[in-house]
Design a protein around this motif. Structure first.
Motif, short mmCIF file in Angstrom:
data_model
loop_
_atom_site.label_atom_id
_atom_site.label_comp_id
_atom_site.label_asym_id
_atom_site.label_seq_id
_atom_site.Cartn_x
_atom_site.Cartn_y
_atom_site.Cartn_z
N LEU A 34 0.86 -1.37 0.04
CA LEU A 34 -0.03 -0.02 -0.04
C LEU A 34 0.99 1.33 0.07
CD1 LEU A 34 -2.80 -1.00 2.46
CD2 LEU A 34 -3.06 -0.60 -0.09
N THR A 35 1.95 1.28 0.70
CA THR A 35 2.91 2.46 0.64
C THR A 35 3.58 2.68 -0.79
OG1 THR A 35 3.06 2.15 3.22
CG2 THR A 35 4.90 3.35 1.98
N VAL A 36 4.01 1.56 -1.15
CA VAL A 36 4.50 1.68 -2.62
C VAL A 36 3.25 2.28 -3.54
CG1 VAL A 36 5.53 0.21 -4.53
CG2 VAL A 36 6.14 -0.18 -2.41
N LEU A 37 2.04 1.79 -3.47
CA LEU A 37 0.91 2.41 -4.35
C LEU A 37 0.91 3.69 -4.00
CD1 LEU A 37 -1.13 -0.78 -4.44
CD2 LEU A 37 0.22 0.02 -6.19
N GLY A 38 0.99 4.03 -2.84
CA GLY A 38 0.75 5.59 -2.50
C GLY A 38 0.89 5.88 -0.88
N ILE A 39 1.35 7.05 -0.62
CA ILE A 39 1.91 7.01 1.12
C ILE A 39 0.70 7.03 1.63
CG2 ILE A 39 2.09 9.55 0.80
CD1 ILE A 39 4.44 7.04 2.87
N VAL A 40 -0.43 7.61 1.14
CA VAL A 40 -1.72 7.77 1.97
C VAL A 40 -2.44 6.64 2.08
CG1 VAL A 40 -4.09 8.79 2.04
CG2 VAL A 40 -2.02 10.21 1.30
N PRO A 41 -2.63 5.70 1.42
CA PRO A 41 -3.22 4.22 1.65
C PRO A 41 -2.22 3.63 2.73
CG PRO A 41 -3.06 4.54 -0.61
CD PRO A 41 -2.35 5.66 -0.26
N GLY A 42 -1.04 3.64 2.76
CA GLY A 42 -0.14 2.99 3.62
C GLY A 42 -0.27 3.62 4.89
N MET A 43 -0.49 4.84 4.97
CA MET A 43 -0.81 5.82 6.18
C MET A 43 -1.97 5.21 7.04
SD MET A 43 0.65 9.62 5.76
CE MET A 43 -0.72 10.17 6.16
N ILE A 44 -2.89 5.05 6.12
CA ILE A 44 -4.35 4.77 6.82
C ILE A 44 -4.07 3.32 7.14
CG2 ILE A 44 -6.73 4.46 5.89
CD1 ILE A 44 -6.51 6.78 4.04
N HIS A 45 -3.66 2.61 6.51
CA HIS A 45 -3.56 1.08 6.91
C HIS A 45 -2.72 1.14 8.17
CE1 HIS A 45 -1.86 -2.96 6.98
NE2 HIS A 45 -3.14 -3.37 6.74
N ALA A 46 -1.57 1.76 8.24
CA ALA A 46 -0.69 1.82 9.53
C ALA A 46 -1.58 2.09 10.73
CB ALA A 46 0.44 2.51 9.06
N LEU A 47 -2.30 3.43 10.52
CA LEU A 47 -2.88 4.03 11.67
C LEU A 47 -4.06 3.02 12.15
CD1 LEU A 47 -3.26 7.89 10.58
CD2 LEU A 47 -2.10 6.75 12.51
N TRP A 48 -4.60 2.24 11.14
CA TRP A 48 -5.83 1.33 11.68
C TRP A 48 -5.22 0.21 12.25
CZ3 TRP A 48 -6.56 -3.54 9.28
CH2 TRP A 48 -7.69 -4.39 9.85
N ILE A 49 -3.97 -0.33 11.94
CA ILE A 49 -3.33 -1.54 12.63
C ILE A 49 -2.78 -0.77 14.26
CG2 ILE A 49 -1.23 -2.85 12.71
CD1 ILE A 49 -3.14 -3.74 10.75
N VAL A 50 -2.21 0.09 14.35
CA VAL A 50 -1.66 0.93 15.32
C VAL A 50 -2.83 0.96 16.22
CG1 VAL A 50 -0.76 2.72 16.56
CG2 VAL A 50 0.39 1.80 14.51
N MET A 51 -4.06 1.57 15.93
CA MET A 51 -5.22 2.00 16.76
C MET A 51 -5.74 0.71 17.18
SD MET A 51 -4.64 4.98 17.20
CE MET A 51 -6.09 5.69 18.15
N ARG A 52 -5.86 -0.24 16.32
CA ARG A 52 -6.61 -1.45 16.61
C ARG A 52 -6.06 -2.39 17.63
NH1 ARG A 52 -6.33 -6.71 12.63
NH2 ARG A 52 -4.19 -6.21 13.41
N ASP A 53 -4.65 -2.13 17.81
CA ASP A 53 -3.92 -2.96 18.75
C ASP A 53 -3.73 -2.30 20.24
OD1 ASP A 53 -2.35 -5.45 19.19
OD2 ASP A 53 -0.58 -4.16 19.21
N ARG A 54 -4.48 -1.19 20.48
CA ARG A 54 -4.49 -0.48 21.84
C ARG A 54 -4.69 -1.23 22.70
NH1 ARG A 54 -6.11 5.30 21.80
NH2 ARG A 54 -7.80 4.56 22.78
#
Length: 54
Positions: A34-54
């Motif tokens: 996702l980050t290679v395809l575009g930084i925004v999709p990679g950021m959204i996915h990373a934020l989702w993973i980080v917030m899900r694991d709280r």
């Protein structure tokens, strides 16, 4: 690791944030793609993973 640090990593270095949170696996590889395809999709996915694991 602090959630604030992980959120900042998710914004600036999305694959690293996913690596720290979920380890090497499907989520990490998906985030790299996702980050290679575009930084925004990679950021959204990373934020989702980080917030899900709280």
């Amino acid at each position: 690791m602090s959630n604030l640090v992980r959120i900042l990593l998710a914004i600036f270095l999305p694959p690293l944030a996913v690596l720290v949170t979920a380890g090497i696996g499907l989520q990490f590889l998906l985030n790299i793609l996702l980050t290679v395809l575009g930084i925004v999709p990679g950021m959204i996915h990373a934020l989702w993973i980080v917030m899900r694991d709280r």
